[in-house]
Enzyme design. Structure first.
Site, PDB file in Angstrom:
ATOM      1  N   LYS A 147      28.363  57.288  15.799  1.00 24.73           N
ATOM      2  CA  LYS A 147      28.741  57.623  14.572  1.00 24.73           C
ATOM      3  C   LYS A 147      28.380  56.448  13.818  1.00 24.73           C
ATOM      4  CE  LYS A 147      32.464  56.429  12.642  1.00 24.73           C
ATOM      5  NZ  LYS A 147      33.808  55.693  12.379  1.00 24.73           N
ATOM      6  N   HIS A 177      34.516  58.127  19.699  1.00 25.76           N
ATOM      7  CA  HIS A 177      35.267  57.377  20.719  1.00 25.76           C
ATOM      8  C   HIS A 177      36.467  57.775  20.974  1.00 25.76           C
ATOM      9  CE1 HIS A 177      36.728  54.496  17.736  1.00 25.76           C
ATOM     10  NE2 HIS A 177      37.469  54.200  18.569  1.00 25.76           N
ATOM     11  N   GLU A 215      46.316  51.434  10.972  1.00 27.18           N
ATOM     12  CA  GLU A 215      45.470  50.213  11.283  1.00 27.18           C
ATOM     13  C   GLU A 215      46.097  49.154  10.554  1.00 27.18           C
ATOM     14  OE1 GLU A 215      41.181  50.438  12.680  1.00 27.18           O
ATOM     15  OE2 GLU A 215      41.466  51.834  11.025  1.00 27.18           O
ATOM     16  N   HIS A 239      37.635  61.233  13.632  1.00 28.40           N
ATOM     17  CA  HIS A 239      38.583  60.884  14.777  1.00 28.40           C
ATOM     18  C   HIS A 239      39.956  61.736  14.305  1.00 28.40           C
ATOM     19  CE1 HIS A 239      36.109  57.838  15.934  1.00 28.40           C
ATOM     20  NE2 HIS A 239      36.567  56.830  14.980  1.00 28.40           N
TER      21      HIS A 239
HETATM   22  C1  BG6 Z   1      36.172  53.426  14.008  1.00 27.98           C
HETATM   23  C2  BG6 Z   1      36.083  53.134  12.553  1.00 27.98           C
HETATM   24  O1  BG6 Z   1      35.392  54.587  14.439  1.00 27.98           O
HETATM   25  O2  BG6 Z   1      37.381  53.536  14.646  1.00 27.98           O
HETATM   26  C3  BG6 Z   1      36.812  51.870  12.275  1.00 27.98           C
HETATM   27  O3  BG6 Z   1      34.672  53.098  12.276  1.00 27.98           O
HETATM   28  C4  BG6 Z   1      38.229  51.946  13.025  1.00 27.98           C
HETATM   29  O4  BG6 Z   1      36.932  51.582  11.173  1.00 27.98           O
HETATM   30  C5  BG6 Z   1      38.238  52.000  14.343  1.00 27.98           C
HETATM   31  O5  BG6 Z   1      38.742  50.569  12.802  1.00 27.98           O
HETATM   32  C6  BG6 Z   1      39.427  52.720  14.856  1.00 27.98           C
HETATM   33  O6  BG6 Z   1      39.410  52.614  16.361  1.00 27.98           O
HETATM   34  P1  BG6 Z   1      40.493  52.262  17.350  1.00 27.98           P
HETATM   35  O7  BG6 Z   1      39.951  52.748  18.618  1.00 27.98           O
HETATM   36  O8  BG6 Z   1      40.657  50.822  17.325  1.00 27.98           O
HETATM   37  O9  BG6 Z   1      41.602  53.045  17.042  1.00 27.98           O
END
Ligand code: BG6
Length: 483
Positions: A147, A177, A215, A239
């Site tokens: 992405k 992911h 976050e 996501h």
């Molecule tokens: C990424 C985003 O795809 O996912 C980020 O670009 C984000 O901005 C991240 O912080 C969050 O991933 P995780 O695995 O830490 O929840």
């Protein structure tokens, strides 16, 4: 209960952008960890390919220093050396001719060849075209793309077309992911591996569903990228949409790539358009020593959102009448992600008004403290009448499985191994990505048209108050953001 590690077949993996940020942070450590675990063995080659002038020895040195720093505790020096011996490097020009013959000469046609496009999307089509021109797209070849897969429907279509001209859809692995996260896969196991939940999994029993991906950190060093992207494109379109699909989809006939992705696609296509009154966007303000969003990205007038909350409906027989509330943001109270399935009240309370209102809630905690929790109502212990309280049936995976078993591999470890195994189930299909953009595009276009600023929220909170009102006006409440 030791988890089984089944070694994958020998492969060649070429990482375009092999010296870049993602390769350093995620791809190379993930490969190393799978090597340490014994899943990668034998005659495997990992070839870094980038513009930087470097030879194989230089690349090994770079990766060696990186892994010694980030994964030092995970294996001894001999293991690290054995991993580094698998590495090679080619200096390549994605848009020119430099390096391509050299790369082609290094690869063998009789084995799995994976090409990881860890580069800007503008280069995807060029890379795909050159791979085909050099005879590298046939047989057991596959490409992995990261992405952002476009920034709207039109650009995602262009990217899909650019790849489809040279590779078949069965060779294209689009990464989200979140699908590689152990607990996200658990969502499917919980739904389709247990008989308990599925009969209740519909609008007759479910009042609403809330999905929170919060976050605590800000945009950090990614300000420039993030400011052109915003939370809707960065998190919701991919996501959160994937989480919503896994929660809402019909049971696929089997756990296979097209069976699962067909069902997810149906969910996206059944989503109602989001009305302006059903979406709240926010931007974090400064507070004390914490810089606000605008100063972090260095653009005082930017209207990019760092927070989104919205309500949507899946218009089909299963979900008609059950709202789905989604929210995500940066600089919120905690780093905490969960999905909560809030069941309806019992149809009739035999305990009378004094017993109060009680609801079952199934919570799937994605991170941290991965686990599931089912809130059930019991009698408050002791004499003095029939008072009811809610208690959690808590299954924190680390407690239930033991800390070693619950030490989940990083999403990239799982996903890269799936690429080698040729399993596309946890990757997005082209039509799925396009459908997701088709749903988010009108919301973003509405914001662009209005020119309004996102609502300010203080760091360390749950976002703008209007996001809370999105639920309270429906007589519902967001769950607290807590780890
Ligand atoms: C990424 C985003 O795809 O996912 C980020 O670009 C984000 O901005 C991240 O912080 C969050 O991933 P995780 O695995 O830490 O929840």
């Amino acid at each position: 209960m030791a988890s089984r590690v089944i070694p994958v077949d020998p492969f060649d993996l070429v990482i375009f952008g092999g010296t870049g940020d993602l390769a350093r942070r995620k791809i190379l450590p993930a490969l190393y960890r799978r090597f340490v675990a014994g899943q990668i063995e034998g005659d495997v080659r990992v070839i870094g390919a980038a513009r930087t002038d470097m030879d194989a020895a230089g690349y090994r040195e770079m990766v060696g220093a990186l892994l010694a720093e980030t994964c030092a505790a995970e294996a001894d020096a001999a293991t690290l050396q054995a991993f580094l011996a698998m590495l090679d490097y080619v200096t390549i020009d994605a848009r020119g001719s430099k390096g391509w013959d050299e790369l082609a000469a290094k690869l063998r046609a009789d084995r799995i060849r994976a090409f990881y496009f860890s580069v800007a999307p503008v280069l995807f089509a060029d890379l795909a075209e050159r791979l085909q021109r050099h005879g590298l797209s046939d047989g057991d070849a596959r490409i992995v793309v990261e992405k952002p897969f476009g920034r709207d429907l039109a650009s995602a279509r262009d990217l899909n077309r650019g790849l489809a001209a040279h590779f078949d859809e069965t060779q294209i692995y689009r990464i989200d992911h979140y699908l590689g996260k152990e607990t996200v896969q658990n969502l499917m196991a919980i739904r389709f591996g247990n008989v308990l939940f599925e009969p209740l999994w519909n609008s007759q029993y479910v009042d609403h569903i809330q999905i929170t991906v919060a976050e605590a950190g800000g945009v950090g060093g990614r300000g420039e990228y993030y400011d052109q992207t915003g939370a809707m494109r960065d998190m919701v379109q991919n996501h959160l949409m994937q989480l919503l699909c896994l929660i809402a989809m019909e049971p696929p006939a089997k756990f296979g790539p097209d069976a699962v992705r067909d069902e997810k696609l149906k969910v996206i296509r059944a989503l109602d358009p989001v009305d302006a009154s059903e979406v709240v966007r926010g931007q974090y303000a400064a507070s004390g020593d914490i810089p606000g969003y605008t100063s972090e990205v260095g653009r005082p007038d930017t209207t990019t959102e760092s927070f989104v909350a919205l309500r949507t409906h899946v218009s089909n027989w299963r979900w008609a009448g059950t709202p789905f509330y989604l929210r995500t943001g940066k600089r919120l109270r905690e780093r905490a992600s969960e999905i909560a399935v809030v069941f309806k009240d019992a149809p009739h309370s035999i305990f009378g008004a004094e017993a109060g209102r009680h609801r079952n809630i199934l919570t799937i905690r994605l991170q941290p403290n991965e686990g599931i929790e089912l809130g059930v109502t019991i009698k408050e212990p002791g004499p003095g009448g029939m008072r009811l309280i809610d208690v959690p049936l808590d299954m924190t995976f680390a407690e239930a499985l033991g800390p070693e078993e619950a030490d989940f591999p990083d999403a990239y470890e799982r996903l890269i191994m799936d690429v080698i195994r040729g399993n596309q189930t946890l990757f997005m299909r082209g039509d799925e990505v396009e459908a997701a953009w088709g749903w988010t595009d009108p919301v973003i276009a509405g914001w662009d048209r209005s020119g309004e600023r996102p609502l300010a929220y203080a760091p360390g909170t749950s976002g703008p108050d209007e996001a809370l009102r999105l639920m309270t006006r429906d007589g519902r409440r967001w769950r607290e953001i807590r780890p």
